[in-house]
Scaffold this active site. Structure first.
Site, PDB file in Angstrom:
ATOM      1  N   ASP A  29      -0.244   1.349   3.383  1.00 40.80           N
ATOM      2  CA  ASP A  29      -1.658   0.980   3.469  1.00 40.80           C
ATOM      3  C   ASP A  29      -2.221   1.605   4.740  1.00 40.80           C
ATOM      4  O   ASP A  29      -1.628   1.465   5.809  1.00 40.80           O
ATOM      5  CB  ASP A  29      -1.770  -0.549   3.512  1.00 40.80           C
ATOM      6  CG  ASP A  29      -3.189  -1.045   3.340  1.00 40.80           C
ATOM      7  OD1 ASP A  29      -4.094  -0.523   4.028  1.00 40.80           O
ATOM      8  OD2 ASP A  29      -3.402  -1.975   2.541  1.00 40.80           O
ATOM      9  N   ILE A  30      -3.341   2.307   4.650  1.00 46.36           N
ATOM     10  CA  ILE A  30      -3.895   2.966   5.837  1.00 46.36           C
ATOM     11  C   ILE A  30      -4.683   1.999   6.724  1.00 46.36           C
ATOM     12  O   ILE A  30      -5.116   2.375   7.809  1.00 46.36           O
ATOM     13  CB  ILE A  30      -4.754   4.194   5.482  1.00 46.36           C
ATOM     14  CG1 ILE A  30      -5.939   3.815   4.604  1.00 46.36           C
ATOM     15  CG2 ILE A  30      -3.896   5.285   4.864  1.00 46.36           C
ATOM     16  CD1 ILE A  30      -6.976   4.910   4.473  1.00 46.36           C
ATOM     17  N   GLY A  86      -6.455  -8.030  -5.446  1.00 50.14           N
ATOM     18  CA  GLY A  86      -7.160  -7.348  -6.516  1.00 50.14           C
ATOM     19  C   GLY A  86      -8.654  -7.194  -6.354  1.00 50.14           C
ATOM     20  O   GLY A  86      -9.332  -6.784  -7.288  1.00 50.14           O
ATOM     21  N   HIS A  93      -2.522  -3.644  -7.916  1.00 47.20           N
ATOM     22  CA  HIS A  93      -1.612  -3.278  -6.829  1.00 47.20           C
ATOM     23  C   HIS A  93      -1.000  -4.510  -6.197  1.00 47.20           C
ATOM     24  O   HIS A  93      -1.561  -5.593  -6.215  1.00 47.20           O
ATOM     25  CB  HIS A  93      -2.305  -2.413  -5.774  1.00 47.20           C
ATOM     26  CG  HIS A  93      -3.523  -3.011  -5.140  1.00 47.20           C
ATOM     27  ND1 HIS A  93      -4.719  -3.132  -5.797  1.00 47.20           N
ATOM     28  CD2 HIS A  93      -3.727  -3.512  -3.900  1.00 47.20           C
ATOM     29  CE1 HIS A  93      -5.615  -3.669  -4.992  1.00 47.20           C
ATOM     30  NE2 HIS A  93      -5.028  -3.930  -3.826  1.00 47.20           N
ATOM     31  N   HIS A  95       0.684  -5.887  -2.619  1.00 53.29           N
ATOM     32  CA  HIS A  95       0.836  -5.689  -1.179  1.00 53.29           C
ATOM     33  C   HIS A  95       2.214  -6.181  -0.766  1.00 53.29           C
ATOM     34  O   HIS A  95       2.594  -7.309  -1.102  1.00 53.29           O
ATOM     35  CB  HIS A  95      -0.192  -6.520  -0.391  1.00 53.29           C
ATOM     36  CG  HIS A  95      -1.605  -6.132  -0.593  1.00 53.29           C
ATOM     37  ND1 HIS A  95      -2.260  -5.264   0.255  1.00 53.29           N
ATOM     38  CD2 HIS A  95      -2.515  -6.502  -1.531  1.00 53.29           C
ATOM     39  CE1 HIS A  95      -3.508  -5.125  -0.161  1.00 53.29           C
ATOM     40  NE2 HIS A  95      -3.687  -5.867  -1.238  1.00 53.29           N
TER      41      HIS A  95
END
Length: 129
Positions: A29-30, A86, A93, A95
């Site tokens: 994750d950026i 979501g 996705h 996390h």
């Protein structure tokens, strides 16, 4: 219109990839909650995780578990937490977040990392798969 994650899958947007197979992709994750925050996604764009076909959902969980185990070996943490929210990106996705305290799951917090640190971390996690 393609989601941001679909653009990552297609290679149109760069990502710090951790793991990939024919159906799934894991990348850092950026805007991480904690150092090592990973996203696991199905390559097929489906907005809501519970709209995934049962088999794809189960395989996503297996894939996420494999990545979480590698993440735990790589990043010093008490546990690896899992969350499905979501709302951020309209693409299912998971996390995976290294946890040392409950506040690490607070999505209003983020850790700043430089490009080189992302690259080294992605390579380190990948080695532990």
């Amino acid at each position: 219109m393609s989601s941001l994650f679909t653009k990552i899958v297609k290679g149109e947007v760069p990502a710090y990839k951790i793991a990939e197979d024919s159906q799934f992709l894991a990348f850092l994750d950026i805007n991480p909650n904690a150092r090592g925050h990973v996203l696991c996604i199905p390559k097929k764009e489906v907005d809501y995780i519970f709209d995934l076909e049962e088999e794809v959902y189960q395989e996503l969980m297996r894939f996420s578990r494999k990545v979480a185990l590698a993440l735990k070996k790589t990043v010093d943490c008490k546990r690896v937490g899992m969350a499905v929210v979501g709302l951020e990106v309209p693409h299912a996705h998971v996390h995976l977040i290294p946890l040392n305290s409950m506040s690490d799951m607070d999505f209003s917090n983020s850790v700043k990392m430089e490009d080189e640190e992302f690259k080294k971390l992605a390579e380190s996690i990948h080695v532990n798969l």
